[in-house]
Structure formats: C-alpha cells, structure tokens
Scaffold this active site. Structure first.
Site, mmCIF file in Angstrom:
data_model
loop_
_atom_site.group_PDB
_atom_site.id
_atom_site.type_symbol
_atom_site.label_atom_id
_atom_site.label_comp_id
_atom_site.label_asym_id
_atom_site.label_seq_id
_atom_site.Cartn_x
_atom_site.Cartn_y
_atom_site.Cartn_z
ATOM 1 N N ILE A 1 37.936 40.165 37.390
ATOM 2 C CA ILE A 1 37.301 41.128 38.296
ATOM 3 C C ILE A 1 37.866 42.482 37.871
ATOM 4 O O ILE A 1 39.070 42.641 37.717
ATOM 5 C CB ILE A 1 37.579 40.796 39.778
ATOM 6 C CG1 ILE A 1 37.014 41.864 40.728
ATOM 7 C CG2 ILE A 1 39.054 40.590 40.061
ATOM 8 C CD1 ILE A 1 37.156 41.484 42.225
ATOM 9 N N SER A 2 36.996 43.453 37.637
ATOM 10 C CA SER A 2 37.451 44.736 37.103
ATOM 11 C C SER A 2 38.356 45.455 38.095
ATOM 12 O O SER A 2 38.284 45.252 39.307
ATOM 13 C CB SER A 2 36.253 45.628 36.782
ATOM 14 O OG SER A 2 35.367 44.967 35.907
#
Ligand code: SAH
Length: 220
Positions: free
Chosen positions: A65-66
């Site tokens: 997940i960025s």
C-alpha cells in the site's frame, strides 16, 4: 516501559499535518478525504498501529500500500471532479480507490492477483464504498478500451514507459493520466494531460513502486 500509545486518530491528524500539508499537498478536498478514509482498515492486522507511518507498508502477495504522501500527491495530480469515471490499474489494498470514491468518483479498478482483488472488494463493501468501485481481475496494463475515453486514469504500479494504449484511451478534452515511469528500481511520477492530439507530459519527481506486470508493463 511502554509509554501511552498515541491513538490512531491522533496519528491520522499528524499525518495530514506533517506528511501532507507541510510537504505541499494543498487541495482541501484531498486533505479531507485522507482525513476521513480509515487507512488502518487497508493494512494487515499486525500493521494497524503503523497505518499512518510515513512509508509504504506490505500487504499480501509481495505487494504494498503506497505511502500516504504519494497517494495524496497522485490524487491531487489527477484533479478529479465529483462524478468523474476513473480507471485505476493496481487495486492492491483498495485504499487509493477508496480515496477516489470518497471524492465522488466512480472507479473501475484492475488487479492481476485474484486474492488481493477479492479482499479489496470485501473491504470496500464493508466500508461503504462498494457501489462506487468495481474491481476486475486481470491485466490492466493495456487499460480498458470499452470504457474509453477515460477522463482520468491512475496507474499505481511502475511502468517501463507510458503505455500507448493508455494515452489513446485518455479523453482528448483534458483527460489526465498519473503513472510512475522508469526502471524496476526507481521511477518518476508522470502526469500526462491530453488535449486533442497533444499529450503534455510533466514529471512530479522521483518515486518507487512495485512493477506493473503485463503486456504494457514489465514481463512477469
Ligand atoms: N493502489 C494500491 C497499491 C497498489 S500496489 C493501494 O492503494 O493499496 C500495485 C498493485 O498493482 C499490486 O497489487 C499488483 O498486483 C498490481 N498489478 C501489477 N501489475 C498489474 C497489472 N498489469 N494489472 C493489474 N494490476 C496489476
């Protein structure tokens, strides 16, 4: 000794202030969406307490997940308007899609890993975003010609170059594409704006993403 652990609400508020606002994220709607979507629901259980840390976090299947800043920056560059149809490539946890849905978009999101897609679908349903995000399993690297022209396209995995198919599927009337471009190890975040048969490309600076694997991306 363990001191008192700051609450997630406090961590979220600090993230907005120190990671986003002070680094130049200015769009109030983006800041509001980042403050209202519960990022802790998109990370594995063990990582909930790190949900608002200033980094990307591992999800399942070697994906990530960025980092909050990059999600906010990509969203700001995309400049969505309520009601926009958005094509996302790389559903992952579904967090970016939730931010876009929160901003009033209807999102079609492609994920090549069926399990990630199923988990993201269940999560978005549970959080109330199910009606606004359609998740499809498959290679999204060549976009979705049937849905074209797309006013907005966001690619959340690194591509070796801007896929021609995505350029072509952008709305000629100011369509915007945000995509990390470069070798596997490091990329530049690119914004492409289409006006008629002209595509204006600008770089927003360095970034690091997991690879886009597929016909328009890297070999698997
Ligand atoms: N937007 C996500 C982060 C995505 S990580 C979030 O908010 O959590 C990148 C994702 O792209 C990974 O889940 C990976 O499996 C997926 N991916 C890589 N290549 C793809 C392709 N060709 N088509 C669809 N998904 C792809």
């Amino acid at each position: 000794m363990n001191g008192p652990r700051p609450s997630l609400d406090q961590a979220r508020a600090d993230m907005i202030e120190y990671q986003l606002r002070l680094r130049g994220i200015a769009d109030p709607r983006v800041l509001q969406a980042m403050a209202e979507v519960p990022r802790e629901e998109f990370v594995p259980d063990w990582a909930r307490r790190y949900a608002y840390a200033d980094e990307a976090l591992p999800i399942a299947h070697g994906q990530t997940i960025s980092q909050p800043y990059i999600v906010a920056r990509m969203t700001e560059l995309l400049a969505v308007r309520p009601g926009d149809r958005v094509l996302e490539i790389g559903t992952g946890s579904g967090y970016q899609a939730a931010i876009l849905a929160h901003l009033g978009c209807s999102v079609v999101s492609y994920e090549r890993q069926a399990e990630l897609a199923a988990e993201a679908r269940e999560r978005l349903e549970r959080l109330g975003y199910g009606r606004f995000v359609e998740i499809r399993v498959g290679d999204g690297s060549l976009g979705d010609p049937e849905g074209a022209p797309w006013p907005r396209i966001i690619v959340t995995a690194a591509a070796p170059r801007i896929p021609e198919a995505l350029r072509e599927q952008l709305d000629p009337d100011g369509g915007r594409l945000v995509i990390p471009v470069g070798p596997r190890t490091h990329q530049e975040l690119m914004l492409v704006v289409r006006r008629g048969d002209e595509w204006q490309e600008t770089s927003d600076g360095p970034c690091v993403f997991v690879p886009l694997i597929g016909e328009g991306g890297f070999p698997g």
